[in-house]
Design an enzyme around this catalytic site. Sequence first.
Site, mmCIF file in Angstrom:
data_model
loop_
_atom_site.group_PDB
_atom_site.id
_atom_site.type_symbol
_atom_site.label_atom_id
_atom_site.label_comp_id
_atom_site.label_asym_id
_atom_site.label_seq_id
_atom_site.Cartn_x
_atom_site.Cartn_y
_atom_site.Cartn_z
ATOM 1 N N VAL A 156 0.857 -1.184 0.000
ATOM 2 C CA VAL A 156 0.000 0.000 0.000
ATOM 3 C C VAL A 156 0.893 1.235 0.000
ATOM 4 O O VAL A 156 1.818 1.344 0.826
ATOM 5 C CB VAL A 156 -0.941 0.027 1.213
ATOM 6 C CG1 VAL A 156 -1.865 1.241 1.148
ATOM 7 C CG2 VAL A 156 -1.767 -1.248 1.287
ATOM 8 N N ASP A 267 -11.983 -10.361 5.567
ATOM 9 C CA ASP A 267 -10.630 -10.165 6.089
ATOM 10 C C ASP A 267 -10.631 -9.118 7.207
ATOM 11 O O ASP A 267 -9.873 -8.147 7.157
ATOM 12 C CB ASP A 267 -9.677 -9.752 4.965
ATOM 13 C CG ASP A 267 -8.216 -10.009 5.316
ATOM 14 O OD1 ASP A 267 -7.970 -10.817 6.236
ATOM 15 O OD2 ASP A 267 -7.332 -9.403 4.687
#
Length: 460
Positions: A156, A267
């Site tokens: 990220v 998740d």
Amino acid sequence: MLLNVTLASIQMAKPQKPLLSAIIDLSSVLTGPMYVGFSSSTGSLLTSHYILGWSFNMNGVAQVLNYSLLPSLPRVRPKRGSKALTISLPLASAGLVLIVAGVVAFIVRWRIKYAEVLEDWELQYGPHRYSYKDLYEATKGFEDEDLLGIGGFGKVYKGVLQTSKSEIAVKRVSHESRQGMREFVAEIVSIGRLRHRNLVQLLGYCRRKGELLLVYEYMPNGSLDKFLYGQDKPTLDWATRFRIINGVASGLLYLHEDWEQVVIHRDIKASNVLLDHELNGRLGDFGLARLYDHGTVPLTTRVVGTMGYLAPELVRTGKAATITDVFAFGIFLVEVACGRRPVDPTADEEKLILSDWVLKNWQKGSILETTDPRLGEAYAVEEVELVLKLGLLCSHPLPTERPSMRQVVRYLEGHAPLPELSPTYLSFGAFVQRRNDGVDGRIMSNTSQVATTSVLSGGR
């Protein structure tokens, strides 16, 4: 209506047989007064064009040209002895060729560098599709200095869009081109329509070669796990943790029941809970999320998620559902309250599995001793005990015994009391024993039936 073209060298008579002959109807073009003449243009090199003579006749054969009366052809080569031109012209031509070749090479490299996977059907999704060039420039070429984190499914990066100057987070996820990619992108775009104060906004996506780039709004305080386990972050007090827990529960309720479709996150964990400017919790990373209509059964059969948060039935069947999200949320509750990872290989055997350790302490009457020691004594005992017990209830080995997220929110907000449950009822060992004794997993003992009724009484 007949066009003949002939070609011959000077001093030769006009050929009888034309080089090109074609019937062309110009009646639709010659509708009024017209002009006849010549035009020319230059290419990449400096050139000159000359008309030495011409004849024209509206009717009949045009007059034959008298070549002796034509002016001389202008000099087209440099004079002998002009060494400067003899040297400079080839050099200039070679330089021009090199420049053109360099430009072509630059364009080819540029297209390869920013090449994307774009199919016609994706055009219908409009602004949700970002260009790779914009994301590349926003993240400064995905440099490590802008790296926010690394997860099991990709890296990220922080970025700033050049046009709007807005901050974004870009996650690079590897993907394989498959038949269901269209449906997958449709789901990603649908998730982009989610609007809730406790969800990180998914702004769009980009597909390029073997990777998928997901674009989210930027959360300045990063992920919750950095505060729970990082050494460079201050300890979050209990009031902030409890507010984060309530926020994530509210966001999950919206995903499961209050949006137009059912969204399974798949998740849920501390590293996927991000904190905004005011340290409010927002559930993010919808790269694994799946959608289905209310009242239908999800068709996912692939086990995805993070070890320690996976429900036992998910591991066996691969079928994710809202109740498997509830299991992961239960582990998340215990994780936040205890400040420990769900599975810690470095810990003592007794503390290896966090939920088992908390359950054993509940059996011994010392459940509060599992609370994060960094909190000291500055916490609300009732809230901590509620969170720990609710976390164990949500992560119950039997899916039918877990509450829905609507019930969870009611418990956390104090609108319904938590059912009176014994630690034995919540243990996995007791569940296995019932199965070994031949008791159907859907049939509970009297204590379990009472508990189930109590749980459902706070439902929809």
